[in-house]
Design a protein around this motif. Sequence first.
Motif, PDB file in Angstrom:
ATOM      1  N   LYS A  14     -19.140 -55.498  14.081  1.00 38.07           N
ATOM      2  CA  LYS A  14     -19.701 -55.438  15.444  1.00 38.07           C
ATOM      3  C   LYS A  14     -21.145 -54.940  15.427  1.00 38.07           C
ATOM      4  N   SER A  32     -21.679 -46.987  20.260  1.00 34.90           N
ATOM      5  CA  SER A  32     -20.863 -45.962  20.940  1.00 34.90           C
ATOM      6  C   SER A  32     -19.940 -45.250  19.956  1.00 34.90           C
ATOM      7  N   GLY A  33     -19.530 -45.932  18.884  1.00 33.55           N
ATOM      8  CA  GLY A  33     -18.670 -45.290  17.876  1.00 33.55           C
ATOM      9  C   GLY A  33     -19.372 -44.100  17.237  1.00 33.55           C
ATOM     10  N   TYR A  36     -18.709 -40.963  19.197  1.00 29.95           N
ATOM     11  CA  TYR A  36     -17.408 -40.326  18.922  1.00 29.95           C
ATOM     12  C   TYR A  36     -17.431 -39.653  17.553  1.00 29.95           C
ATOM     13  N   ARG A  37     -18.140 -40.272  16.624  1.00 30.40           N
ATOM     14  CA  ARG A  37     -18.267 -39.678  15.286  1.00 30.40           C
ATOM     15  C   ARG A  37     -19.051 -38.363  15.351  1.00 30.40           C
ATOM     16  N   VAL A 101     -11.845 -39.264  13.291  1.00 28.32           N
ATOM     17  CA  VAL A 101     -12.485 -39.620  14.565  1.00 28.32           C
ATOM     18  C   VAL A 101     -11.530 -40.212  15.608  1.00 28.32           C
ATOM     19  N   SER A 102     -10.507 -40.953  15.174  1.00 30.23           N
ATOM     20  CA  SER A 102      -9.592 -41.567  16.153  1.00 30.23           C
ATOM     21  C   SER A 102      -8.890 -40.513  16.997  1.00 30.23           C
ATOM     22  N   ALA A 105     -11.367 -39.334  19.519  1.00 29.07           N
ATOM     23  CA  ALA A 105     -11.649 -40.375  20.512  1.00 29.07           C
ATOM     24  C   ALA A 105     -10.489 -40.563  21.493  1.00 29.07           C
ATOM     25  N   ARG A 111     -13.848 -38.671  26.085  1.00 31.44           N
ATOM     26  CA  ARG A 111     -14.186 -40.021  26.529  1.00 31.44           C
ATOM     27  C   ARG A 111     -14.982 -39.993  27.830  1.00 31.44           C
ATOM     28  N   GLY A 131     -18.175 -51.109  20.655  1.00 37.83           N
ATOM     29  CA  GLY A 131     -17.187 -50.038  20.683  1.00 37.83           C
ATOM     30  C   GLY A 131     -15.783 -50.584  20.845  1.00 37.83           C
ATOM     31  N   ARG A 132     -14.966 -49.855  21.618  1.00 37.83           N
ATOM     32  CA  ARG A 132     -13.575 -50.270  21.815  1.00 37.83           C
ATOM     33  C   ARG A 132     -13.251 -50.517  23.293  1.00 37.83           C
ATOM     34  N   ASP A 133     -13.993 -49.839  24.167  1.00 41.54           N
ATOM     35  CA  ASP A 133     -13.684 -49.897  25.605  1.00 41.54           C
ATOM     36  C   ASP A 133     -14.916 -50.309  26.410  1.00 41.54           C
ATOM     37  N   ILE A 134     -15.836 -50.983  25.781  1.00 40.98           N
ATOM     38  CA  ILE A 134     -17.112 -51.258  26.461  1.00 40.98           C
ATOM     39  C   ILE A 134     -16.909 -52.301  27.566  1.00 40.98           C
ATOM     40  N   ARG A 182      -6.470 -46.413  12.011  1.00 35.40           N
ATOM     41  CA  ARG A 182      -7.412 -46.344  13.137  1.00 35.40           C
ATOM     42  C   ARG A 182      -7.123 -47.436  14.167  1.00 35.40           C
ATOM     43  N   ASP A 186      -6.313 -46.486  17.891  1.00 37.20           N
ATOM     44  CA  ASP A 186      -7.253 -46.995  18.908  1.00 37.20           C
ATOM     45  C   ASP A 186      -6.550 -47.915  19.919  1.00 37.20           C
ATOM     46  N   ARG A 189      -3.460 -45.614  22.037  1.00 42.41           N
ATOM     47  CA  ARG A 189      -3.679 -44.377  22.811  1.00 42.41           C
ATOM     48  C   ARG A 189      -3.545 -44.673  24.310  1.00 42.41           C
TER      49      ARG A 189
HETATM   50  O1   DC Z   1     -16.864 -48.195  15.584  1.00 43.53           O
HETATM   51  P1   DC Z   1     -16.574 -46.950  14.755  1.00 43.53           P
HETATM   52  O2   DC Z   1     -15.637 -47.200  13.589  1.00 43.53           O
HETATM   53  O3   DC Z   1     -17.796 -46.220  14.332  1.00 43.53           O
HETATM   54  O4   DC Z   1     -15.788 -45.989  15.761  1.00 43.53           O
HETATM   55  C1   DC Z   1     -15.363 -44.721  15.390  1.00 43.53           C
HETATM   56  C2   DC Z   1     -14.089 -44.341  16.141  1.00 43.53           C
HETATM   57  O5   DC Z   1     -14.381 -44.106  17.512  1.00 43.53           O
HETATM   58  C3   DC Z   1     -12.974 -45.357  16.088  1.00 43.53           C
HETATM   59  O6   DC Z   1     -11.791 -44.738  15.639  1.00 43.53           O
HETATM   60  C4   DC Z   1     -12.776 -45.807  17.495  1.00 43.53           C
HETATM   61  C5   DC Z   1     -13.482 -44.804  18.341  1.00 43.53           C
HETATM   62  N1   DC Z   1     -14.235 -45.440  19.418  1.00 43.53           N
HETATM   63  C6   DC Z   1     -13.688 -45.462  20.658  1.00 43.53           C
HETATM   64  O7   DC Z   1     -12.572 -44.986  20.850  1.00 43.53           O
HETATM   65  N2   DC Z   1     -14.373 -46.007  21.691  1.00 43.53           N
HETATM   66  C7   DC Z   1     -15.579 -46.541  21.501  1.00 43.53           C
HETATM   67  N3   DC Z   1     -16.235 -47.060  22.535  1.00 43.53           N
HETATM   68  C8   DC Z   1     -16.159 -46.558  20.213  1.00 43.53           C
HETATM   69  C9   DC Z   1     -15.434 -46.001  19.172  1.00 43.53           C
END
Ligand code: DC
Length: 225
Positions: A14, A32-33, A36-37, A101-102, A105, A111, A131-134, A182, A186, A189
Amino acid sequence: MKTIAIDGFSSTGKSTVAKQLAKQLGYVYIDSGAMYRAVTLFALQHGLFVDNQIDKAGLVSELDQIDIDFNFDLNDQKSHIYLNSQNVEHLIRGMEVSSRVSHVAAIPEVREKLVALQRKMSKTQNVIMDGRDIGSVVFPNADFKFFMTATPEERARRRFKELKAKGDDISFEEVLENLKMRDDIDSSRSHSPLIQTEDAIVIDNTTLSQQEQLQLMRSYIDNYL
Ligand code: DC
């Protein structure tokens, strides 16, 4: 202002494609990850992991002490993440943070803080954020939404290569296991899980080269944006 959302599983490339698109379109790329990191790194630095478990209440009570920012480095022409004024771009990429990190997050208060910051960043500039929730939570009205996927084995192979190149002493099996764990956390949750929204364009890049992927995504954007 325009927003492009890129969501998907870990290590689907991504950020690589988001950076390429940002450069071509003149948008600001936001990882965005990395945010969270950075919060996870803060928790590690402040003894908020006990027996590998995150002390949720402890972290939530210290969220006000966490300041996250991105700064563009003119030397390497890349955006770097800063945690309380310290450049932590490299510190957040190792397995110490990746394996924890999960859990961080998944904490709703974390969040909420980061989503507010992400929305603020899009107010004054055109952004492409991965990211995951964008597409589902941060920018449900994004101008464009992509959902990226590839097989776990292919993703672990790519990540393993990257970590080895950086000198990390890790096996392929460990990388694959961490990645599956992860994905699982992810996606399952309760707060803002990773989901594919109905209006997202799915890009399965298991057999695509980076160039082919970029061209494919660019063709969607050029046709509809
Ligand atoms: O994309 P990444 O692997 O750097 O993301 C790190 C962690 O953060 C991954 O476990 C998912 C979480 N994350 C999230 O929950 N929401 C986001 N918008 C971006 C990442």
